[in-house]
Structure formats: structure tokens, C-alpha cells
Design a protein around this motif. Structure first.
Motif, PDB file in Angstrom:
ATOM      1  N   MET A   1      33.608  22.962  45.042  1.00 17.06           N
ATOM      2  CA  MET A   1      33.588  24.401  44.866  1.00 17.06           C
ATOM      3  C   MET A   1      32.677  24.711  43.688  1.00 17.06           C
ATOM      4  SD  MET A   1      36.637  26.933  43.873  1.00 17.06           S
ATOM      5  CE  MET A   1      36.459  27.834  45.380  1.00 17.06           C
ATOM      6  N   SER A   2      31.819  25.659  43.855  1.00 14.92           N
ATOM      7  CA  SER A   2      30.905  26.063  42.799  1.00 14.92           C
ATOM      8  C   SER A   2      31.155  27.521  42.458  1.00 14.92           C
ATOM      9  CB  SER A   2      29.469  25.871  43.285  1.00 14.92           C
ATOM     10  OG  SER A   2      28.570  26.360  42.334  1.00 14.92           O
ATOM     11  N   ILE A   3      31.265  27.794  41.187  1.00 21.45           N
ATOM     12  CA  ILE A   3      31.515  29.159  40.736  1.00 21.45           C
ATOM     13  C   ILE A   3      30.316  29.600  39.917  1.00 21.45           C
ATOM     14  CG2 ILE A   3      33.014  30.629  39.352  1.00 21.45           C
ATOM     15  CD1 ILE A   3      35.212  28.519  39.944  1.00 21.45           C
ATOM     16  N   ASP A   4      29.702  30.670  40.325  1.00 20.24           N
ATOM     17  CA  ASP A   4      28.553  31.201  39.617  1.00 20.24           C
ATOM     18  C   ASP A   4      29.031  32.270  38.647  1.00 20.24           C
ATOM     19  OD1 ASP A   4      26.187  32.251  38.712  1.00 20.24           O
ATOM     20  OD2 ASP A   4      25.555  33.041  40.656  1.00 20.24           O
ATOM     21  N   PRO A   5      29.019  31.983  37.322  1.00 17.98           N
ATOM     22  CA  PRO A   5      29.511  32.973  36.369  1.00 17.98           C
ATOM     23  C   PRO A   5      28.803  34.315  36.461  1.00 17.98           C
ATOM     24  CG  PRO A   5      29.231  30.862  35.303  1.00 17.98           C
ATOM     25  CD  PRO A   5      28.639  30.741  36.687  1.00 17.98           C
ATOM     26  N   SER A   6      27.558  34.342  36.920  1.00 15.87           N
ATOM     27  CA  SER A   6      26.849  35.620  37.009  1.00 15.87           C
ATOM     28  C   SER A   6      27.411  36.500  38.127  1.00 15.87           C
ATOM     29  CB  SER A   6      25.356  35.395  37.217  1.00 15.87           C
ATOM     30  OG  SER A   6      25.123  34.812  38.483  1.00 15.87           O
ATOM     31  N   SER A   7      28.195  35.896  39.033  1.00 18.81           N
ATOM     32  CA  SER A   7      28.772  36.693  40.113  1.00 18.81           C
ATOM     33  C   SER A   7      30.085  37.353  39.703  1.00 18.81           C
ATOM     34  CB  SER A   7      29.006  35.815  41.340  1.00 18.81           C
ATOM     35  OG  SER A   7      30.041  34.894  41.076  1.00 18.81           O
ATOM     36  N   ILE A   8      30.545  37.097  38.507  1.00 18.34           N
ATOM     37  CA  ILE A   8      31.803  37.662  38.045  1.00 18.34           C
ATOM     38  C   ILE A   8      31.547  39.053  37.485  1.00 18.34           C
ATOM     39  CG2 ILE A   8      33.703  37.378  36.413  1.00 18.34           C
ATOM     40  CD1 ILE A   8      33.094  34.352  36.587  1.00 18.34           C
ATOM     41  N   PRO A   9      32.314  40.032  37.923  1.00 14.68           N
ATOM     42  CA  PRO A   9      32.087  41.402  37.450  1.00 14.68           C
ATOM     43  C   PRO A   9      32.392  41.550  35.971  1.00 14.68           C
ATOM     44  CG  PRO A   9      34.092  41.278  38.737  1.00 14.68           C
ATOM     45  CD  PRO A   9      33.435  39.933  38.834  1.00 14.68           C
ATOM     46  N   SER A  10      31.939  42.656  35.409  1.00 20.67           N
ATOM     47  CA  SER A  10      32.052  42.868  33.965  1.00 20.67           C
ATOM     48  C   SER A  10      33.413  43.376  33.522  1.00 20.67           C
ATOM     49  CB  SER A  10      30.979  43.852  33.507  1.00 20.67           C
ATOM     50  OG  SER A  10      31.244  45.129  34.063  1.00 20.67           O
ATOM     51  N   PHE A  11      34.328  43.683  34.460  1.00 20.45           N
ATOM     52  CA  PHE A  11      35.667  44.153  34.117  1.00 20.45           C
ATOM     53  C   PHE A  11      35.645  45.354  33.190  1.00 20.45           C
ATOM     54  CE2 PHE A  11      36.303  39.801  35.398  1.00 20.45           C
ATOM     55  CZ  PHE A  11      37.368  39.912  36.260  1.00 20.45           C
ATOM     56  N   GLY A  12      34.800  46.290  33.473  1.00 14.16           N
ATOM     57  CA  GLY A  12      34.798  47.528  32.703  1.00 14.16           C
ATOM     58  C   GLY A  12      33.935  47.523  31.463  1.00 14.16           C
TER      59      GLY A  12
ATOM     60  N   LEU B   1      40.561  35.742  38.578  1.00 17.04           N
ATOM     61  CA  LEU B   1      40.711  34.806  39.695  1.00 17.04           C
ATOM     62  C   LEU B   1      40.522  35.507  41.036  1.00 17.04           C
ATOM     63  CD1 LEU B   1      43.695  32.619  38.433  1.00 17.04           C
ATOM     64  CD2 LEU B   1      41.238  32.110  38.327  1.00 17.04           C
ATOM     65  N   ASP B   2      41.014  36.744  41.133  1.00 17.59           N
ATOM     66  CA  ASP B   2      40.788  37.528  42.357  1.00 17.59           C
ATOM     67  C   ASP B   2      39.296  37.752  42.579  1.00 17.59           C
ATOM     68  OD1 ASP B   2      43.511  37.724  42.891  1.00 17.59           O
ATOM     69  OD2 ASP B   2      43.697  39.755  42.040  1.00 17.59           O
TER      70      ASP B   2
ATOM     71  N   MET C   1      36.905  35.925  41.540  1.00 19.48           N
ATOM     72  CA  MET C   1      36.289  34.634  41.855  1.00 19.48           C
ATOM     73  C   MET C   1      36.724  34.148  43.238  1.00 19.48           C
ATOM     74  SD  MET C   1      36.679  32.985  38.022  1.00 19.48           S
ATOM     75  CE  MET C   1      36.658  31.303  38.567  1.00 19.48           C
ATOM     76  N   GLN C   2      37.609  34.916  43.888  1.00 18.83           N
ATOM     77  CA  GLN C   2      38.135  34.601  45.217  1.00 18.83           C
ATOM     78  C   GLN C   2      38.836  33.244  45.239  1.00 18.83           C
ATOM     79  OE1 GLN C   2      35.006  35.206  48.079  1.00 18.83           O
ATOM     80  NE2 GLN C   2      34.827  37.370  47.564  1.00 18.83           N
ATOM     81  N   LEU C   3      39.636  32.996  44.195  1.00 20.76           N
ATOM     82  CA  LEU C   3      40.408  31.768  44.113  1.00 20.76           C
ATOM     83  C   LEU C   3      41.867  32.066  44.439  1.00 20.76           C
ATOM     84  CD1 LEU C   3      38.985  30.184  40.836  1.00 20.76           C
ATOM     85  CD2 LEU C   3      38.408  29.622  43.208  1.00 20.76           C
ATOM     86  N   LYS C   4      42.442  31.250  45.300  1.00 16.39           N
ATOM     87  CA  LYS C   4      43.870  31.386  45.581  1.00 16.39           C
ATOM     88  C   LYS C   4      44.626  31.062  44.306  1.00 16.39           C
ATOM     89  CE  LYS C   4      43.931  28.503  49.001  1.00 16.39           C
ATOM     90  NZ  LYS C   4      44.412  27.621  50.054  1.00 16.39           N
ATOM     91  N   HIS C   5      45.710  31.800  44.066  1.00 16.89           N
ATOM     92  CA  HIS C   5      46.514  31.528  42.878  1.00 16.89           C
ATOM     93  C   HIS C   5      47.930  32.021  43.093  1.00 16.89           C
ATOM     94  CE1 HIS C   5      46.076  35.791  41.772  1.00 16.89           C
ATOM     95  NE2 HIS C   5      44.817  35.655  42.141  1.00 16.89           N
ATOM     96  N   VAL C   6      48.839  31.429  42.339  1.00 17.27           N
ATOM     97  CA  VAL C   6      50.243  31.793  42.376  1.00 17.27           C
ATOM     98  C   VAL C   6      50.775  31.756  40.952  1.00 17.27           C
ATOM     99  CG1 VAL C   6      50.623  30.879  44.707  1.00 17.27           C
ATOM    100  CG2 VAL C   6      51.021  29.408  42.725  1.00 17.27           C
ATOM    101  N   VAL C   7      51.954  32.330  40.764  1.00 16.03           N
ATOM    102  CA  VAL C   7      52.652  32.207  39.488  1.00 16.03           C
ATOM    103  C   VAL C   7      53.761  31.184  39.714  1.00 16.03           C
ATOM    104  CG1 VAL C   7      54.038  33.400  37.756  1.00 16.03           C
ATOM    105  CG2 VAL C   7      52.078  34.554  38.807  1.00 16.03           C
TER     106      VAL C   7
END
Length: 184
Positions: free
Chosen positions: A1-12, A41-42, A44-50
Motif C-alpha cells: 500500500m502506498s500513501i501519497d501525503p500530497s493527496s491528503i486534504p488540508s483539514f481546514g 484515516l478516512d 486516506m481511505q484506510l479501514k479502521h476501528v476503535v
């Protein structure tokens, strides 16, 4: 799995003014919490749980990555990876040599062994950041994404270094055995 940090939104984070000028100041300082990490995580489209202890967990095949806040006021943010592959105690010296190489050549995660009472050796990766007084939002987002990508990268690195790819591919392609059915 490769995660491109530039694809992560700025969160406001402040957007450039209309007309393409420079932003009106530095990115905001935030005190990160589990809600922010969940949002990341959402995105980044990664599945996650608590989990049962309240920690955010992203599962992969063969390992899990935990996103945890610790301390009296949740001032320490840690990303920990628990790798499921067991190693026999007899291989611990070999594994430690590989971990020394990884830890020397990479910034994160720092990986160490944990030997269970039954003699099975497992690996744990860890990265930490103090966040209680606030942190630059862009830095937090990018660092968390990079730590996640590095946790995945470590697993791939170990598979390559130990020559386990064929074993993994063999396990994925195994079909249930019909032993005993052919006897006549």
C-alpha cells in the motif's frame, strides 16, 4: 500500500486568497485528538476501528497500526505497529541484526522485538510526538501519513530481507487439502 501525503486534504488550513496570492499566515496550530486522526484515516481511505481500549486501529494483513494518545492529558501521540509474524527464539539474533540495519537507515518507525513467555519473538514499530501544547496542522497530517506509510514499508522490507515473498504467495494460493479422499 502506498500513501501519497500530497493527496491528503488540508483539514481546514487557510486557502490561498482568490487570485492566487499567498496564504494570510502560517497553518493553524491544533491539539490533535482521535477525531482528527479518524478524519485523516478516512481521507486516506484506510479501514479502521476503535479497539476495546479505545485506541484507533488500522488493520492490514499480517499487522495492525494503532493511533494512540497517552499521558494524563493525552499529550503524547504514538503510532505503533504490531507485526503478527512469529519468529522462533533461535532466530532472534538474525532478526536483531536486521532491526539494527533498519533503525540505522530509516527515521521511523523504530522497531524492536518482544519475546513472549512461550519463546515466540514478535516485532513492534513505534513513532511518537508530543502534541499537548499544539502542533502545526500540516506537520501533524503529513507526519502521521508518513508514519503509516513507513509501517507498511517496514513489513514489505522484512518480507524482502528474509525472502518470505514465496511463502506469503504460497499461503495466499493454498487450497484446502482433500487428503485421504483419494485412498481406495
Amino acid at each position: 500500500m502506498s500513501i501519497d501525503p500530497s493527496s491528503i486534504p488540508s483539514f481546514g488550513a487557510p486557502q490561498p486568497p482568490a487570485g492566487g496570492g499567498r496564504p494570510a499566515g502560517p497553518p493553524p496550530i491544533v491539539v490533535p485528538d482521535q477525531a482528527l486522526v479518524t478524519q485523516l484515516l478516512d481521507q486516506m481511505q484506510l479501514k479502521h476501528v476503535v479497539d476495546d481500549e479505545g485506541d484507533l486501529t488500522a488493520p492490514w494483513e499480517g499487522f495492525r497500526v494503532y493511533y494512540m494518545f497517552r499521558g494524563e492529558q493525552k499529550e503524547l501521540f504514538a503510532v505503533r505497529s504490531f507485526y503478527d509474524r512469529p519468529y522462533p527464539l533461535e532466530r532472534k539474533h538474525e532478526i536483531l541484526d536486521l532491526l539494527d540495519e533498519w533503525n540505522r537507515e530509516t527515521l521511523w518507525p523504530k522497531v524492536y522485538t518482544h519475546t513472549h513467555e512461550d519463546g515466540v519473538v514478535r516485532l513492534i514499530g513505534e513513532c511518537q510526538m508530543i502534541v499537548g501544547t499544539g502542533v502545526n496542522l500540516d506537520y501533524f497530517v503529513t507526519t502521521t501519513a508518513n508514519w503509516t506509510q513507513a509501517a507498511v514499508g517496514f513489513e514489505q522490507w522484512m518480507v524482502e530481507r528474509l525472502g518470505l515473498q514465496e511463502d506469503i504467495e504460497g499461503q495466499e494460493g493454498e487450497q484446502p487439502s482433500d487428503e485421504g479422499d483419494d485412498e481406495a
